[in-house]
Enzyme design. Structure first.
Site: not given
Length: 401
Positions: A229, A333, A363
């Site tokens: 991330s 995502d 995600h």
């Protein structure tokens, strides 16, 4: 489609994350300049090898900031695993129980190093959280490598470029460690080296000593940066810095990077951003923008900020100088297409940049605590190890795509 469990977890995650982000906007700051945020579950360090074959220790390397590290050392670093129970730090009043490499180095095996940056939307997470601890242990075992997890500074108290500076600081610290270890070995060879005395050099902060696990087991000529991330954004920046620094970082050589569902944005919407902007799992566009507003300095918010958009024309290092890059994405995502576009641009300049896009995944599907045991999370770690061995294995490319 994701499973019902993942959907329910996503709803709860979005609810609590939005509350956290809104709370941090007006968060109280304690006397040490740290925003008061809810405590996260933390895993205690275990300096001796546990049942899973990984030992860990925490380090604080900067006297002026909260920057910290957690080192994950697999027992494969010991040439003779049967001797592991006997390798303990002995102190006058008993046995501490932590692993200490043999001073002779005969039982020590050099492993590649993975520099890992956790996710958390710039405002949460850490090198010692339960989820990050489980993930890094899995990576250390699968990749047969020393993992150095970075506990970088968080927003809103430490905005851009603080986490990026922390990543560079750790890379330079590792280079210093490698040089200290080499200095210690050369001095030990000149003096006979059999007395086991600790060697140190005085620097601006006092005594600077080689960290024993890294000195005995880290091969920094085989270094990989990995981020999840927002941590992927930091990893990509550190890789750029390494490419720009070149031989100034000797003996460190960043041979590859792994970007797991990077937190990339841009002003021109991609198909996945249009399709999933309002109903994406975990992060939707409004929450991502709120996280970026907490991270970027006031007055500098832009979807094309160099920290957010890796294809920004203001980048300091040309793409052709970047290391081989593995990109991990999830089908659901909303930032997926941005990461794929970056990989596409890398391939255009002849960089090895495969994309692994996981079906029915969201995600942070491989790093969130509630998802670590899913088949996708376990397969992702195995796939990373297979690709990474192409660049960190001393035997060559026998286990790569």
């Amino acid at each position: 489609m994701p499973t019902v469990t993942v959907k329910l977890y996503s709803v709860l995650f979005k609810f609590f994350l939005k509350r956290k982000l809104l709370t941090l906007i007006d968060a109280a700051i304690d006397p040490y300049g740290i925003a008061i945020r809810p405590d996260e579950a933390v895993a205690a360090a275990n300096p001796s090898f546990s049942d899973d074959g990984v030992a860990t220790k925490d380090l604080h390397i900067d006297p002026l900031t909260p920057l910290s590290l957690r080192i994950f050392l697999p027992d494969s670093a010991v040439v003779s695993p049967k001797s592991v129970p006997n390798l303990r730090v002995r102190v006058p009043k008993g046995v501490y129980g932590g692993y200490l490499p043999e001073s002779s180095g005969r039982n020590c095996r050099k492993l590649p190093v993975i520099l890992q940056f956790h996710g958390g939307g710039w405002v949460s997470g850490g090198s010692d959280t339960v989820a990050n601890d489980v993930f890094c242990r899995r990576v250390a075992r699968s990749c047969d490598a020393v993992v150095v997890a970075v506990g970088y500074r968080l927003a809103p108290e430490s905005r851009y470029p603080a986490p990026f500076e922390d990543g560079v600081k750790v890379l330079n610290w590792l280079a210093k460690q490698a040089n200290l270890a080499e200095w210690g070995r050369s001095l030990g060879n000149r003096s006979g080296g059999g007395d086991g005395r600790r060697l140190q050099i005085a620097d601006g902060f006092g005594a600077s000593m080689a960290e024993p696990w890294l000195a005995a087991h880290a091969d920094l000529s085989r270094c990989v940066v990995l981020g999840a991330s927002c941590g992927a954004n930091i990893a990509n920046y550190v890789a750029q810095y390494s490419a720009k620094a070149g031989k100034l970082l000797d003996p460190i050589r960043v041979v590859a990077q792994v970007l797991m569902y990077p937190f990339f944005l841009g002003s021109i919407p991609t198909p996945s951003e249009i399709r999933l902007s309002s109903h994406s799992y975990l992060y939707d566009k409004s929450m991502a923008l709120l996280a970026w507003k907490l991270f970027l300095p006031e007055g500098e918010f832009s979807l094309d900020h160099p920290a957010a958009n890796p294809l920004n024309h203001a980048r300091e290092v040309a793409l052709k100088y970047m290391p081989p890059t593995l990109t991990i994405t999830g089908e659901h995502d909303w930032m997926r297409d941005r990461a794929i576009s970056y990989a596409d641009e890398l391939r255009k300049v002849k960089i090895d940049a495969p994309v692994l896009d996981y079906k029915d995944s969201i995600h942070e599907f491989a790093t969130l605590d509630a998802l670590l045991k899913t088949p996708q999370a376990q397969a992702c770690c195995e796939d990373i190890a297979i690709w990474m061995k192409k660049y960190i294995s001393l035997r060559g490319n026998e286990l790569s795509y």
